[in-house]
Design a protein around this motif. Structure first.
Motif, PDB file in Angstrom:
ATOM      1  N   ARG A 186      38.131  36.750  41.932  1.00  0.00           N
ATOM      2  CA  ARG A 186      39.297  36.357  42.734  1.00  0.00           C
ATOM      3  C   ARG A 186      39.727  37.511  43.642  1.00  0.00           C
ATOM      4  O   ARG A 186      40.181  37.291  44.778  1.00  0.00           O
ATOM      5  CB  ARG A 186      40.443  35.945  41.811  1.00  0.00           C
ATOM      6  CG  ARG A 186      41.671  35.444  42.536  1.00  0.00           C
ATOM      7  CD  ARG A 186      41.369  34.229  43.399  1.00  0.00           C
ATOM      8  NE  ARG A 186      42.385  34.028  44.437  1.00  0.00           N
ATOM      9  CZ  ARG A 186      42.137  33.682  45.677  1.00  0.00           C
ATOM     10  NH1 ARG A 186      40.899  33.481  46.085  1.00  0.00           N
ATOM     11  NH2 ARG A 186      43.107  33.536  46.548  1.00  0.00           N
ATOM     12  N   LEU A 187      39.597  38.754  43.171  1.00  0.00           N
ATOM     13  CA  LEU A 187      39.896  39.913  44.005  1.00  0.00           C
ATOM     14  C   LEU A 187      38.955  39.945  45.215  1.00  0.00           C
ATOM     15  O   LEU A 187      39.392  40.193  46.341  1.00  0.00           O
ATOM     16  CB  LEU A 187      39.747  41.191  43.183  1.00  0.00           C
ATOM     17  CG  LEU A 187      39.942  42.523  43.909  1.00  0.00           C
ATOM     18  CD1 LEU A 187      41.354  42.637  44.475  1.00  0.00           C
ATOM     19  CD2 LEU A 187      39.651  43.689  42.974  1.00  0.00           C
ATOM     20  N   ARG A 188      37.675  39.688  44.966  1.00  0.00           N
ATOM     21  CA  ARG A 188      36.702  39.637  46.062  1.00  0.00           C
ATOM     22  C   ARG A 188      37.077  38.555  47.071  1.00  0.00           C
ATOM     23  O   ARG A 188      37.096  38.790  48.286  1.00  0.00           O
ATOM     24  CB  ARG A 188      35.306  39.349  45.496  1.00  0.00           C
ATOM     25  CG  ARG A 188      34.212  39.226  46.556  1.00  0.00           C
ATOM     26  CD  ARG A 188      33.036  38.396  46.060  1.00  0.00           C
ATOM     27  NE  ARG A 188      33.425  37.039  45.687  1.00  0.00           N
ATOM     28  CZ  ARG A 188      33.685  36.072  46.573  1.00  0.00           C
ATOM     29  NH1 ARG A 188      33.596  36.316  47.888  1.00  0.00           N
ATOM     30  NH2 ARG A 188      34.040  34.871  46.153  1.00  0.00           N
ATOM     31  N   ALA A 189      37.418  37.377  46.563  1.00  0.00           N
ATOM     32  CA  ALA A 189      37.734  36.250  47.440  1.00  0.00           C
ATOM     33  C   ALA A 189      39.019  36.492  48.225  1.00  0.00           C
ATOM     34  O   ALA A 189      39.087  36.219  49.436  1.00  0.00           O
ATOM     35  CB  ALA A 189      37.850  34.974  46.614  1.00  0.00           C
ATOM     36  N   ALA A 190      40.048  37.012  47.549  1.00  0.00           N
ATOM     37  CA  ALA A 190      41.338  37.233  48.217  1.00  0.00           C
ATOM     38  C   ALA A 190      41.220  38.309  49.293  1.00  0.00           C
ATOM     39  O   ALA A 190      41.807  38.175  50.377  1.00  0.00           O
ATOM     40  CB  ALA A 190      42.390  37.641  47.183  1.00  0.00           C
ATOM     41  N   THR A 194      48.652  43.958  46.432  1.00  0.00           N
ATOM     42  CA  THR A 194      48.384  45.278  46.999  1.00  0.00           C
ATOM     43  C   THR A 194      46.886  45.587  46.964  1.00  0.00           C
ATOM     44  O   THR A 194      46.339  46.177  47.900  1.00  0.00           O
ATOM     45  CB  THR A 194      49.160  46.360  46.228  1.00  0.00           C
ATOM     46  OG1 THR A 194      50.551  46.028  46.234  1.00  0.00           O
ATOM     47  CG2 THR A 194      48.977  47.726  46.865  1.00  0.00           C
ATOM     48  N   TYR A 195      46.218  45.161  45.906  1.00  0.00           N
ATOM     49  CA  TYR A 195      44.785  45.453  45.768  1.00  0.00           C
ATOM     50  C   TYR A 195      43.938  44.727  46.819  1.00  0.00           C
ATOM     51  O   TYR A 195      43.145  45.377  47.520  1.00  0.00           O
ATOM     52  CB  TYR A 195      44.330  45.147  44.336  1.00  0.00           C
ATOM     53  CG  TYR A 195      44.844  46.161  43.348  1.00  0.00           C
ATOM     54  CD1 TYR A 195      44.056  47.228  42.935  1.00  0.00           C
ATOM     55  CD2 TYR A 195      46.145  46.082  42.840  1.00  0.00           C
ATOM     56  CE1 TYR A 195      44.527  48.178  42.039  1.00  0.00           C
ATOM     57  CE2 TYR A 195      46.632  47.024  41.955  1.00  0.00           C
ATOM     58  CZ  TYR A 195      45.817  48.079  41.551  1.00  0.00           C
ATOM     59  OH  TYR A 195      46.301  49.031  40.681  1.00  0.00           O
ATOM     60  N   PRO A 196      44.056  43.402  46.980  1.00  0.00           N
ATOM     61  CA  PRO A 196      43.285  42.768  48.059  1.00  0.00           C
ATOM     62  C   PRO A 196      43.716  43.208  49.454  1.00  0.00           C
ATOM     63  O   PRO A 196      42.896  43.218  50.380  1.00  0.00           O
ATOM     64  CB  PRO A 196      43.528  41.264  47.848  1.00  0.00           C
ATOM     65  CG  PRO A 196      44.695  41.159  46.944  1.00  0.00           C
ATOM     66  CD  PRO A 196      44.691  42.404  46.110  1.00  0.00           C
TER      67      PRO A 196
END
Length: 531
Positions: free
Chosen positions: A47-51, A80-82
């Protein structure tokens, strides 16, 4: 430990590395977020990759592209991460900014760097709006956490965007981060770090000091907007395949201990001030930190009593480390090594750190000198943006001068002695006296002033201001509070003087320069006697 071979590639993008990890470990937890109310939000690596891909596509649609400088003013959010990763994917330059910055701080950074865009949480937008017209390079404004007139909404922008985006193949010598740090004179300095910096950081600091293992939960308490957030919560955790634990709440020693007891947090990285407050809690034996196996600290020296308390109650030895905005970790007490309480530790593998004299020559063991780093060290910054003069002043021959003084013992451990300049380090914050003084003299009642470091048991040091009033009869507690609020309103609140002393005059050189060193020495002597 000094020998380390780094095969730094010619091209590298940290976001591409995280995407690959997400392909290999899609269901693993990347971010676990919790607030004071107990609400929880999580992101898997997939999900982090996608966002971050959706955000990268949105940025592209806004015209934000490779090399564009983007001010990021967001607090501790899952997003904040994405947001950071998406900016790196398009090759933009991330300008981390604390949520505590004021309009003046934002205006300076935008104009100094020629920033194109600003990404700000809705709670911070009020500090941006008053200076929009004074920042001609800013053309793109994105709000996070809500709608705002004149701003594009992050949430709306990413909605419906493709979850695929191939990160730009950035060169390792391209600018990736532009962090601002205080100086002794003039405005903050723009510290340039390249895309190669996170590659190096993972292989040195994240490996030998921070020590998170794949799949482990790690809590690094630094907030977004600081170089330390990029160091640990972002690069060191994600780069090692860990789970970033994020607590979006005010500091409370008891609350921190509750969270450490409740969650499977294996690695903790906190400030000395936070450790000092934790060590003061009554009944520490009530807390069972079963998962905690590694703890480290950076920002200022950590006293032995705190290290002993943490080991006694929780079975972990807090390992001190030393670095700056201008570099990654330089010196540390490393995993598996012997910790010498009170020492900064040993130079990092692959980093030549020396104690030198005014001629740039290393001094004998046990002698105090300037802590310096070989200018070829891969952990160092590439200079201060648009400031050749201050970049040159930071160098002495083949060395970068940290501004701190210390000594090296016979076994190579380095011991901190103090600042060689007027920089104030309070609770891990680096504060330049110029910024405090500049705010104070804008008050109509202040004739002149000086800000210095004053020792403090909890914070390590505090900002103390010596103020000459135009009308001395106004001196008193009411005026102290008034001046403190005045500074808070003009610059980031953490910079305000916690103590103010009204004086008739300030010590000066024959040329009229304020002798802060004299005031600083007086404060140190005064606090030492009172203890």
């Amino acid at each position: 430990m000094s020998e380390l071979t780094l095969n730094i590639p010619t091209h590298y993008n940290f976001a591409a590395q995280i995407d690959q990890y997400a392909v290999d470990h899609p269901e693993q937890l990347a971010v676990y977020w919790e607030n004071e109310a107990g609400e929880v939000h999580t992101l898997s690596y997939d999900r982090l990759r996608a966002a971050s891909a959706q955000w990268a596509n949105a940025l592209t649609s806004l015209g934000v592209t490779r090399g564009d400088k983007v001010i990021v003013l967001v607090p501790r959010l899952v997003d904040t991460y994405p947001i950071y990763l998406g900016l790196m994917k398009v090759g933009a330059v991330v300008m981390p900014g604390s949520e505590m910055l004021r309009s003046k701080d934002i205006e300076y950074r935008a104009n100094h760097a020629g920033a194109k865009a600003v990404i700000a949480h809705v709670n911070i937008i009020g500090e941006v709006e008053p200076v929009r017209g004074a920042c001609p390079s800013l053309t793109t404004f994105v709000s996070v956490g809500g709608e705002q007139d004149g701003w594009s909404s992050y949430e709306s922008l990413i909605h419906g965007q493709s979850t695929d985006f191939t990160a730009v193949e950035t060169r390792t010598d391209e600018m990736a981060f532009l962090s601002y740090t205080s100086g002794t004179t003039g405005g903050p300095k723009g510290v340039i770090h390249t895309h190669g910096w996170p590659y190096v950081h993972q292989r040195i600091a994240a490996t030998y000091w921070f020590d998170v293992q794949p799949g482990e939960m790690a809590w690094a308490t630094a907030g977004p907007g600081w170089a330390k957030w990029v160091w640990s919560p972002f690069v060191a955790v994600l780069g090692k395949g860990g789970t970033a634990f994020v607590y979006a709440g005010r500091f409370s020693a008891e609350k921190y201990l509750e969270l450490l007891s409740k969650h499977e947090i294996a690695v903790l990285c906190a400030t000395p001030t936070e450790y000092r407050m934790i060590a003061k809690v009554d009944g520490l034996d009530r807390y069972k930190l079963a998962a905690l196996r590694s703890a480290c600290s950076a920002g200022e020296p950590l006293n032995r009593e705190v290290i002993d308390t943490m080991e006694k109650y929780f079975g972990v030895v807090v390992r001190d480390g030393y670095g700056q905005t201008e570099n990654s970790l330089l010196v540390g007490n490393f995993v598996g090594g012997t910790v010498r309480a009170g020492s900064m530790g040993l130079p990092c593998p692959g980093v030549h750190v020396g104690i030198i004299d005014e001629d740039g020559k290393e001094v004998p063991r046990g002698q105090v000198g300037d802590i310096a780093v070989d200018r070829q060290a891969p952990v160092l910054f590439k200079g201060y943006l648009n400031d050749a003069e201050r970049t040159a002043r930071a160098h002495r021959g083949d060395w970068y001068i940290t501004g701190d003084q210390g000594k090296m013992d016979e076994d190579g451990y380095i011991w901190f002695e103090g600042r060689a300049d007027d920089i104030i380090i309070s609770s891990g914050y680096t504060i330049g006296p110029f910024e405090v003084e500049d705010a104070l003299v804008q008050h109509p009642d202040v004739a002149e002033c000086a800000a210095v470091s004053s020792p403090d048991a909890d914070r390590g040091a505090i900002v103390k201001a010596f103020v000459v009033l135009k009308r001395p009869e106004q001196a008193g507690e009411a005026k102290v509070r008034e001046l403190q609020e005045h500074v808070k309103n003009l610059t980031a609140p953490y910079k305000y003087p916690r103590e103010i002393e009204f004086v008739d005059s300030l010590p000066k050189t024959t040329s009229g320069k304020i002798r802060r060193v004299e005031l600083r020495a007086s404060e140190k002597a005064k606090k030492t006697q009172s203890n």
